[in-house]
Design a protein around this motif. Structure first.
Motif, PDB file in Angstrom:
ATOM      1  N   ILE A 101     -25.963   5.023 -28.977  1.00  0.00           N
ATOM      2  CA  ILE A 101     -26.805   4.391 -29.791  1.00  0.00           C
ATOM      3  C   ILE A 101     -27.401   3.136 -30.140  1.00  0.00           C
ATOM      4  CG2 ILE A 101     -28.519   4.864 -32.002  1.00  0.00           C
ATOM      5  CD1 ILE A 101     -25.639   6.251 -33.566  1.00  0.00           C
ATOM      6  N   MET A 102     -29.251   3.314 -29.179  1.00  0.00           N
ATOM      7  CA  MET A 102     -29.565   1.968 -28.671  1.00  0.00           C
ATOM      8  C   MET A 102     -31.218   2.271 -29.759  1.00  0.00           C
ATOM      9  SD  MET A 102     -28.380   1.141 -25.205  1.00  0.00           S
ATOM     10  CE  MET A 102     -29.600  -0.741 -25.659  1.00  0.00           C
ATOM     11  N   PHE A 103     -31.415   0.930 -30.173  1.00  0.00           N
ATOM     12  CA  PHE A 103     -32.450   0.812 -30.292  1.00  0.00           C
ATOM     13  C   PHE A 103     -33.971  -0.069 -29.768  1.00  0.00           C
ATOM     14  CE2 PHE A 103     -29.923   0.515 -33.860  1.00  0.00           C
ATOM     15  CZ  PHE A 103     -29.988   1.846 -34.789  1.00  0.00           C
ATOM     16  N   VAL A 104     -35.321   0.371 -30.149  1.00  0.00           N
ATOM     17  CA  VAL A 104     -36.095  -0.136 -28.453  1.00  0.00           C
ATOM     18  C   VAL A 104     -36.943  -0.370 -29.752  1.00  0.00           C
ATOM     19  CG1 VAL A 104     -37.649   0.491 -27.003  1.00  0.00           C
ATOM     20  CG2 VAL A 104     -35.596   1.591 -27.257  1.00  0.00           C
ATOM     21  N   ASP A 105     -37.849  -1.207 -29.425  1.00  0.00           N
ATOM     22  CA  ASP A 105     -38.318  -2.083 -30.683  1.00  0.00           C
ATOM     23  C   ASP A 105     -39.910  -1.587 -30.176  1.00  0.00           C
ATOM     24  OD1 ASP A 105     -40.107  -4.535 -32.059  1.00  0.00           O
ATOM     25  OD2 ASP A 105     -38.317  -5.095 -32.167  1.00  0.00           O
ATOM     26  N   PRO A 106     -40.891  -1.605 -31.476  1.00  0.00           N
ATOM     27  CA  PRO A 106     -42.322  -1.202 -30.415  1.00  0.00           C
ATOM     28  C   PRO A 106     -43.036  -2.150 -29.808  1.00  0.00           C
ATOM     29  CG  PRO A 106     -42.077  -1.539 -33.640  1.00  0.00           C
ATOM     30  CD  PRO A 106     -40.602  -2.216 -32.509  1.00  0.00           C
ATOM     31  N   SER A 107     -42.510  -3.231 -30.053  1.00  0.00           N
ATOM     32  CA  SER A 107     -43.138  -4.125 -28.236  1.00  0.00           C
ATOM     33  C   SER A 107     -42.160  -3.770 -26.720  1.00  0.00           C
ATOM     34  CB  SER A 107     -42.797  -5.620 -28.936  1.00  0.00           C
ATOM     35  OG  SER A 107     -40.626  -5.516 -28.575  1.00  0.00           O
ATOM     36  N   LEU A 108     -41.911  -2.590 -27.527  1.00  0.00           N
ATOM     37  CA  LEU A 108     -40.838  -1.827 -26.196  1.00  0.00           C
ATOM     38  C   LEU A 108     -39.729  -3.021 -25.497  1.00  0.00           C
ATOM     39  CD1 LEU A 108     -44.099   0.361 -24.342  1.00  0.00           C
ATOM     40  CD2 LEU A 108     -43.281   0.190 -26.045  1.00  0.00           C
ATOM     41  N   THR A 109     -39.697  -3.339 -26.060  1.00  0.00           N
ATOM     42  CA  THR A 109     -37.792  -4.296 -26.423  1.00  0.00           C
ATOM     43  C   THR A 109     -36.596  -3.308 -26.176  1.00  0.00           C
ATOM     44  OG1 THR A 109     -39.237  -6.497 -26.580  1.00  0.00           O
ATOM     45  CG2 THR A 109     -36.800  -6.516 -26.093  1.00  0.00           C
ATOM     46  N   VAL A 110     -35.599  -3.098 -25.449  1.00  0.00           N
ATOM     47  CA  VAL A 110     -34.133  -2.683 -25.702  1.00  0.00           C
ATOM     48  C   VAL A 110     -33.881  -3.604 -26.471  1.00  0.00           C
ATOM     49  CG1 VAL A 110     -32.021  -2.059 -25.192  1.00  0.00           C
ATOM     50  CG2 VAL A 110     -34.344  -1.105 -23.882  1.00  0.00           C
ATOM     51  N   ARG A 111     -33.548  -3.260 -27.510  1.00  0.00           N
ATOM     52  CA  ARG A 111     -32.520  -4.996 -28.201  1.00  0.00           C
ATOM     53  C   ARG A 111     -31.120  -4.137 -28.267  1.00  0.00           C
ATOM     54  NH1 ARG A 111     -35.931  -7.386 -31.940  1.00  0.00           N
ATOM     55  NH2 ARG A 111     -33.784  -8.867 -31.108  1.00  0.00           N
ATOM     56  N   ALA A 112     -30.804  -5.088 -26.986  1.00  0.00           N
ATOM     57  CA  ALA A 112     -29.172  -4.815 -27.013  1.00  0.00           C
ATOM     58  C   ALA A 112     -28.315  -5.486 -27.677  1.00  0.00           C
ATOM     59  CB  ALA A 112     -29.532  -5.673 -25.286  1.00  0.00           C
ATOM     60  N   ASP A 113     -29.257  -6.279 -28.583  1.00  0.00           N
ATOM     61  CA  ASP A 113     -28.155  -7.542 -29.487  1.00  0.00           C
ATOM     62  C   ASP A 113     -28.278  -7.196 -31.187  1.00  0.00           C
ATOM     63  OD1 ASP A 113     -31.090  -7.104 -29.687  1.00  0.00           O
ATOM     64  OD2 ASP A 113     -31.265  -8.527 -30.891  1.00  0.00           O
ATOM     65  N   ILE A 114     -28.292  -5.157 -30.895  1.00  0.00           N
ATOM     66  CA  ILE A 114     -28.038  -4.383 -32.070  1.00  0.00           C
ATOM     67  C   ILE A 114     -26.886  -3.574 -31.716  1.00  0.00           C
ATOM     68  CG2 ILE A 114     -28.481  -2.987 -33.531  1.00  0.00           C
ATOM     69  CD1 ILE A 114     -31.453  -4.262 -33.649  1.00  0.00           C
ATOM     70  N   THR A 115     -25.127  -4.105 -31.361  1.00  0.00           N
ATOM     71  CA  THR A 115     -24.651  -3.167 -31.278  1.00  0.00           C
ATOM     72  C   THR A 115     -23.347  -2.609 -32.382  1.00  0.00           C
ATOM     73  OG1 THR A 115     -23.366  -5.503 -31.000  1.00  0.00           O
ATOM     74  CG2 THR A 115     -24.237  -5.426 -28.911  1.00  0.00           C
ATOM     75  N   GLY A 116     -22.934  -1.953 -31.735  1.00  0.00           N
ATOM     76  CA  GLY A 116     -21.549  -1.318 -32.667  1.00  0.00           C
ATOM     77  C   GLY A 116     -20.617  -2.309 -32.902  1.00  0.00           C
ATOM     78  N   ARG A 117     -19.121  -1.310 -33.271  1.00  0.00           N
ATOM     79  CA  ARG A 117     -17.817  -2.372 -33.764  1.00  0.00           C
ATOM     80  C   ARG A 117     -17.121  -2.177 -32.342  1.00  0.00           C
ATOM     81  NH1 ARG A 117     -15.491   0.272 -37.919  1.00  0.00           N
ATOM     82  NH2 ARG A 117     -14.337  -1.067 -37.597  1.00  0.00           N
ATOM     83  N   TYR A 118     -17.282  -2.173 -31.487  1.00  0.00           N
ATOM     84  CA  TYR A 118     -16.270  -2.062 -30.550  1.00  0.00           C
ATOM     85  C   TYR A 118     -16.504  -2.617 -29.293  1.00  0.00           C
ATOM     86  CZ  TYR A 118     -15.232   2.138 -33.426  1.00  0.00           C
ATOM     87  OH  TYR A 118     -14.853   2.942 -34.841  1.00  0.00           O
ATOM     88  N   SER A 119     -16.346  -3.621 -28.538  1.00  0.00           N
ATOM     89  CA  SER A 119     -16.752  -4.214 -27.696  1.00  0.00           C
ATOM     90  C   SER A 119     -16.144  -3.708 -26.010  1.00  0.00           C
ATOM     91  CB  SER A 119     -15.632  -5.500 -27.402  1.00  0.00           C
ATOM     92  OG  SER A 119     -14.310  -5.116 -27.477  1.00  0.00           O
ATOM     93  N   ASN A 120     -15.370  -2.423 -25.977  1.00  0.00           N
ATOM     94  CA  ASN A 120     -15.313  -1.963 -24.863  1.00  0.00           C
ATOM     95  C   ASN A 120     -16.713  -1.321 -24.354  1.00  0.00           C
ATOM     96  OD1 ASN A 120     -14.410  -0.440 -26.625  1.00  0.00           O
ATOM     97  ND2 ASN A 120     -13.154   0.952 -25.525  1.00  0.00           N
ATOM     98  N   ARG A 121     -17.228  -1.037 -25.585  1.00  0.00           N
ATOM     99  CA  ARG A 121     -18.352   0.406 -25.718  1.00  0.00           C
ATOM    100  C   ARG A 121     -18.994   0.161 -26.886  1.00  0.00           C
ATOM    101  NH1 ARG A 121     -17.287   6.214 -24.250  1.00  0.00           N
ATOM    102  NH2 ARG A 121     -16.212   5.880 -22.333  1.00  0.00           N
ATOM    103  N   LEU A 122     -20.308  -1.033 -26.418  1.00  0.00           N
ATOM    104  CA  LEU A 122     -20.552  -2.231 -27.371  1.00  0.00           C
ATOM    105  C   LEU A 122     -22.007  -1.508 -28.265  1.00  0.00           C
ATOM    106  CD1 LEU A 122     -22.720  -5.058 -24.978  1.00  0.00           C
ATOM    107  CD2 LEU A 122     -20.077  -4.584 -27.231  1.00  0.00           C
TER     108      LEU A 122
END
Length: 167
Positions: free
Chosen positions: A120-141
């Motif tokens: 699950i990933m989030f994309v800002d209305p500015s069309l930036t993919v929010r790679a900084d919004i991650t889950g709990r697992y370091s092997n599958r962010l």
């Protein structure tokens, strides 16, 4: 007169049958096939990533992209938890542009650490993919397990907060 009452009756029948036709049409449209096995039937789903980007920009809402596969048990478990959580459903219905995909997009930004599901990933209305919004697992962010729904809710709120502060 006889003619008058016949006319009135036939007009009434026409009105009833057209209302019925509308009700049937509405009924037919109700099962949202785009929820793909019930991520949430009340959610309005966009059909493609491109449409999602367009709607996000237009509505100034973040786009939430759920990558999943039908025969993946982890996806099924997450889907059930996602669909049963009222807070998730409420935010998904009102605050996000929602997309669920059973195939990868050509946008490599949506698979920064690989193409796994569920993701699950989030994309800002500015069309930036929010790679900084991650889950709990370091092997599958960007993966979430059913018990991580509270964490997903926090991330949904974070995606909403970040828009307000940055735009």
């Amino acid at each position: 007169t006889m003619l008058h009452s016949t006319l009135a009756l036939s007009l009434l029948l026409i009105a009833v049958s057209s209302n019925l036709a509308m009700a049937i049409k509405k009924e037919k449209r109700a099962p949202q096939t785009l929820s793909r096995g019930r991520w949430g039937d009340e959610i309005t789903w966009v059909q493609t990533y491109e449409e999602g980007l367009y709607q996000a920009k237009k509505s100034n809402k973040p786009l939430m992209v759920i990558h999943h596969l039908e025969d993946c048990q982890y996806c099924q478990a997450l889907k059930k938890a996602f669909a049963e959580n009222e807070e998730v459903q409420e935010m998904a219905q009102n605050n996000f542009v929602m997309l669920n995909l059973m195939h990868e997009t050509t946008d490599k930004n949506l698979s920064p650490d690989g193409q796994y599901v569920p993701r699950i990933m989030f994309v800002d209305p500015s069309l930036t993919v929010r790679a900084d919004i991650t889950g709990r697992y370091s092997n599958r962010l960007y993966t979430y397990e059913p018990q991580d729904i509270p964490f997903l809710i926090e991330n949904m709120k974070k995606a909403l907060r970040l828009i307000q502060t940055e735009l």
